[in-house]
Design a protein around this motif. Structure first.
Motif, PDB file in Angstrom:
ATOM      1  N   GLU A  51       0.829  -1.190   0.000  1.00 42.32           N
ATOM      2  CA  GLU A  51       0.000   0.000   0.000  1.00 42.32           C
ATOM      3  C   GLU A  51       0.873   1.253   0.000  1.00 42.32           C
ATOM      4  O   GLU A  51       1.810   1.373   0.785  1.00 42.32           O
ATOM      5  N   SER A  52       0.516   2.190  -0.887  1.00 44.05           N
ATOM      6  CA  SER A  52       1.240   3.462  -0.906  1.00 44.05           C
ATOM      7  C   SER A  52       0.767   4.301   0.271  1.00 44.05           C
ATOM      8  O   SER A  52      -0.395   4.288   0.644  1.00 44.05           O
ATOM      9  N   ILE A  53       1.673   5.045   0.811  1.00 46.29           N
ATOM     10  CA  ILE A  53       1.296   5.839   1.975  1.00 46.29           C
ATOM     11  C   ILE A  53       2.079   7.142   1.942  1.00 46.29           C
ATOM     12  O   ILE A  53       3.241   7.179   1.561  1.00 46.29           O
TER      13      ILE A  53
ATOM     14  N   LEU B 219       5.486   6.656   0.180  1.00 48.15           N
ATOM     15  CA  LEU B 219       6.206   5.388   0.182  1.00 48.15           C
ATOM     16  C   LEU B 219       5.626   4.461  -0.877  1.00 48.15           C
ATOM     17  O   LEU B 219       4.633   3.796  -0.657  1.00 48.15           O
ATOM     18  N   THR B 220       6.259   4.473  -1.959  1.00 51.89           N
ATOM     19  CA  THR B 220       5.890   3.520  -2.998  1.00 51.89           C
ATOM     20  C   THR B 220       6.973   2.450  -3.059  1.00 51.89           C
ATOM     21  O   THR B 220       8.027   2.576  -2.423  1.00 51.89           O
TER      22      THR B 220
END
Lengths: 662, 307
Positions: free
Chosen positions: B234-236, B253-254
């Protein structure tokens, strides 16, 4: 400090600052994560996840700095200028308009524009004298008053008392406004003072000239002006741009040919306002009301705007009235408006005078023509006798109003006014070189008084003297092979030379022969003043011929001032005329009799009479906006932009400090 | 995604040194790559000839020599007096320096806790082998030390000191190492335990320690969150806050970003290894989540730090 465009800056600030706030409030709410070290993390945002719209605004230094940047940019958009900026030891020239339009009564205190201009000028000088922002010493000030011509009221000085006196002594004139002579005068004084020392010649070329113009901006020669590289011109406006004016554009009176005791009068009126107005005209003769408009009439409003404005016009003729002697007619436009100068017009009517003509030589056509004119005393003489008398008495020809010579040898041109037909006089500047055969007419100078209202296109000249006059002569009629009629002045003699005999052409059978001959005699002898005097404009010069031997010659101005004159060669020259009205020339003729001749001076210049103060002064390459008094202004926005750039660097530094990035 | 927010909670001595580990540690001793001169007689061979257990050489007897060391067997065969020479056993100076910066107080398990446990274990090994043990906390450019520990009975004192230490502020690694190197601690072994995530760099500090003739061992502890900052797909969007200078890095955060960060960490650690190799410093990087008992008993023995 003054803000030139405060509204734009306020609007910009009201838009961008709240926008920044919104951007900060709507900024993506990122989850705070405490980690051991951000040493190995590079900032990389993609805002993948949408977040809550509103978040608490954090007053970070970056946000405050960005707010400050935006506010500064908004302030720069307001174009702040710092008044009170002047260069130390600079020299200022005050140009104060004293033209006719400056008499308009529309100043804030109901005074004239000139009074307002003088107050503004004194206030300006006081500010300059007090020393401005960054000024180390008061500037040198020169005061020039200008109308149609310009005069230095006081050269460059720092003496406040003398400057003030010079400004207060400026009086109004009825002249038109020409700015170019004033600027030329200012340039002359500036360069003259700058190049006192020969070693400073190079500096003279670069001497800056700071000119403060105090005027209503109605200058008729703005299109011919050009400022030099080192010249600065600013303008303080006097008067109101909505002031409307109605006035007289022409007035005249002529005696009737059939009954010289009667005169016809007319006036032409114009309205520079946009709306039609009701007006009334009265004509008074020597103070007595002799004619008036039957009832108030409508003066139509103007059409168009700016350069294409055409004032509304109305012409009124009055019933003939009796005036047997000389006198002055005065026409008045009622009620008076803010600009009174053109509400009055004066017409000087002279007493009928006989014209003394001398006809030398034989020409039946001319003789019959001259004999047919009423009021002419004609004397005739043969060419041989004429030549003897001229040589014997050099003043003899000057005792006639006009000498007409027909194919006579004129050994020398003595003083007087000459109309010469046929053989050319012995004048080198005519450059006679033989005879010209048959020729037609190519062109003629129709705007010359002697040539007006005449057609010469059908004239055929069979034989004429071949002449090549130099530039002192004016060609009035050009034939296909050279000039046929020329006009010029040789010594004390005014000459119109016709290079052919009327009988050598078909001219006696044409109307132009009559017109030319009579108009030429009028031109030479100023015979017109015997019927009605020509009206002059303020700024013109009175040139009047009086008989030789006249004494106690004085010119009485409209104000009543008497100015003694010394005629030179029977001619007095007085001027330039500063005010409109009736000028009277008084003298004792050789018989000891008091003589008076009146000269009417009226302001009819359309540009000057349109007294609405200019919105801006347009000179080639520059548009001057009216300024308030003060020092020259310094634009501050470039400094603000510089400050913004420095703050941007600081913001960049803080940003990377906070992110820990290099 | 996990980030280390777990603060140190260790307050008991038992948490610092597991009693079940003690018996295993009793059998271990520190092994220096260098033959170092001690101050007192200890249980470690030295280059000095003296009263040790290991035979070194013979030399002819000279008047005044201790007759106890005369080899009477040789005298019987050769009728000449020879003296037996032994490698004298001396004590070892052991300095265990722990990075006390705020960056250590992070991770799950907490890096500072793990560092203290390892320091305690190594210190215990030093104490039971009669070495001069010094415990030091590198913090804010200073080295706060507990010096002169020797013998098993000082174990409790050492443990109490370690328990009392708190990780905060910056390391000031360079200054702290220079301060440590300038202390009169004699020659010996220095074990520097930290995360080595130092903006100011570490080379100068390590060089100062190595230049004193110490046998330096650099132990880098990184938390699992630092080694692998993202564990899901999951991107965040996060705002990373540095625990020491509070600087922020906004980041999404990818997978690519995480991959990039890992690559940078590997490169950073590689540089650390090369620097240590150049300075003659032994270096090791461990995960704070590893079994530290196994690490002590196996990894350090295989590395030659313990025997």
């Amino acid at each position: 400090m003054t803000l030139l465009t405060p509204f734009i800056g306020i609007v910009a600030a009201l838009i961008v600052v709240p926008l920044l706030l919104v951007l900060y409030i709507l900024k993506l709410r990122r989850t705070r994560r405490d980690i051991s070290s951000t040493l190995l993390w590079k900032s990389k945002t993609e805002d993948v996840r949408a977040n809550a719209l509103m978040q608490r605004l954090r007053l970070s230094p970056l946000f405050l700095l960005q707010c400050l940047l935006l506010l500064l940019l908004a302030a720069a958009l307001m174009q702040p200028v710092l008044q009170g900026w002047t260069r130390p030891s600079s020299r200022m020239v005050l140009l104060i308009d004293q033209s006719a339009s400056m008499q308009t009564l529309d100043a804030p205190d109901k005074g004239t524009r000139l009074d307002q201009a003088k107050r503004l000028a004194i206030a300006q000088v006081e500010i300059w004298q007090s020393g401005g922002f960054f000024a180390s010493s008061p500037p040198e000030i020169m005061v020039i008053a200008f109308g149609q011509d310009a005069s230095v009221r006081i050269p460059f000085t720092t003496n406040y008392g003398r400057i003030r006196e010079a400004i207060e002594s400026i009086e109004s004139t009825d002249q038109i406004t020409l700015l170019a002579p004033a600027i030329t005068l200012a340039r002359a004084f500036t360069s003259e003072q700058a190049s006192v020392s020969p070693s400073e010649n190079t500096q003279a070329n670069t001497t800056s000239l700071v000119i403060q113009l105090i005027s209503d901006g109605n200058c008729s020669d703005l299109g011919q002006l050009s400022l030099r590289k080192n010249e600065t011109l600013s303008w303080i406006r006097c008067g109101n741009s909505v002031t409307q004016n109605q006035g007289m554009s022409a007035a005249g009176a002529e005696r009737r040919n059939d009954d010289p005791t009667l005169a016809d009068a007319f006036v032409a009126l114009r309205n520079f306002g946009e709306t039609a107005v009701q007006r009334e005209v009265q004509v008074r003769g020597n103070g007595t009301l002799i004619a008036s408009s039957a009832e108030p009439f409508t003066l139509p409003g103007s059409s168009g705007k700016g350069a294409t404005q055409m004032p509304g016009e109305q012409k009124i003729s009055f019933a003939p009235f009796k005036i047997s002697t000389s006198g002055v007619l005065s026409a008045s436009l009622l009620p008076e408006d803010a600009f009174a100068t053109d509400n009055r017009a004066v017409i000087a009517i002279q007493e009928q005078q006989s014209l003394r003509l001398l006809l030398a030589g034989n020409d039946s056509a001319l003789e019959s023509l001259l004999n047919s004119v009423p009021g002419v005393l004609l004397e005739q003489i043969s060419c041989q006798d004429f030549a003897k008398r001229v040589v014997a008495d050099t003043n003899w020809t000057d005792s006639f109003d006009v000498v007409v010579s027909v194919d006579c040898d004129v050994p020398t041109l003595t003083g007087g006014r000459w109309l010469i037909f046929g053989k050319p006089p012995a004048i080198a500047s005519l450059n006679e070189y033989g005879q010209q055969p048959r020729q037609a007419i190519r062109t003629w100078k129709s705007d010359h008084k002697a040539m007006a209202q005449s057609q010469f296109s059908d004239l055929i000249v069979d034989q004429a003297a071949a002449i090549a006059p130099n530039s002192d002569w004016t060609a009035l009629l050009e034939g296909s092979k050279g000039p046929l009629i020329v006009s010029g002045r040789v010594g004390n003699a005014s000459v119109v030379y016709v290079a052919f005999l009327p009988m050598d052409s078909n001219w006696p059978f044409q109307r132009s022969f009559v017109n030319f001959t009579w108009q030429c005699i009028e031109f030479l002898g100023a015979l017109g003043s015997a019927v009605t005097s020509e009206s002059l404009e303020p700024g013109a010069t009175i040139r009047m011929r009086v008989a030789r031997g006249c004494t106690q010659v004085e010119v009485i101005t409209p104000n009543g001032d008497r100015v003694a004159q010394n005629p030179i060669d029977g001619e007095i020259v007085f001027g330039p005329l500063r005010t409109a009205g009736v000028y009277r020339v008084e003298y004792l003729n050789p018989n000891g009799k008091q003589q008076t001749r009146a000269v009417a001076v009226n302001l009819t210049d359309a540009a000057e009479c349109n007294v609405a103060a200019a919105e801006q002064v347009n000179i080639p390459g520059a548009q001057l906006q009216p300024q308030s008094i003060g020092f020259a202004t310094l634009a501050i926005w470039p400094l603000i932009v510089l400050l913004v750039l420095l703050l941007l660097l600081l913001e960049w530094f803080l940003y990377y400090q906070s992110t820990g990035q290099p | 995604m996990r980030f280390g927010e777990t603060k140190s909670t260790m307050t008991k001595l038992d948490e610092l040194l597991d009693p079940t580990l003690v018996s295993s540690l009793d059998r271990l001793d520190l092994m220096s790559r260098k033959m170092l001169q001690g101050r007192m007689q200890g249980e470690r061979r030295s280059r000095r000839r003296g009263q040790g257990m290991d035979f070194a050489d013979f030399r002819p007897y000279a008047a005044g020599d201790d007759l106890r060391f005369v080899d009477w067997n040789i005298y019987g065969r050769l009728d000449r007096l020879f003296l037996k020479m032994f490698l004298e056993e001396e004590d070892l100076g052991l300095v265990i320096a722990v990075d006390g910066s705020a960056s250590m107080d992070s991770g799950t398990p907490n890096k500072f806790d793990v560092a203290r446990r390892i320091a305690m274990a190594l210190g215990y090994v030093g104490l039971v082998n009669q070495h001069r043990v010094t415990l030091s906390l590198l913090q804010e450019g200073r080295a706060n030390s507990l010096v002169g520990l020797r013998g098993r009975r000082r174990t409790c004192e050492a443990a109490s000191w370690l328990i009392a230490q708190k990780a905060n502020g910056t390391t000031g690694f360079d200054s702290a190492c220079r301060s440590l190197a300038s202390a009169r601690l004699g020659r010996g072994m220095v074990i520097v335990i930290g995360d080595y995530l130092l903006r100011e760099g570490y080379e100068s500090g390590l060089r100062a320690l190595a230049a004193r003739g110490w046998d330096v061992f650099a132990l880098q502890i990184l938390s699992p969150q630092e080694l692998n900052p993202r564990q899901d797909n999951e991107s965040i969007d996060v705002r990373l806050v540095d625990s020491e200078n509070k600087s922020e890095v906004e980041i999404t955060l990818t997978a690519a970003v995480v991959h990039d960060q890992r690559r940078r960490l590997e490169k950073y650690n590689s540089t650390l290894r090369q620097t240590c190799l150049k300075l003659g410093v032994r270096q090791m990087t461990i995960d704070s989540a590893l079994d530290y008992q196994k690490f002590l008993l196996e990894s350090l023995r295989s590395q030659g730090l313990l025997k």
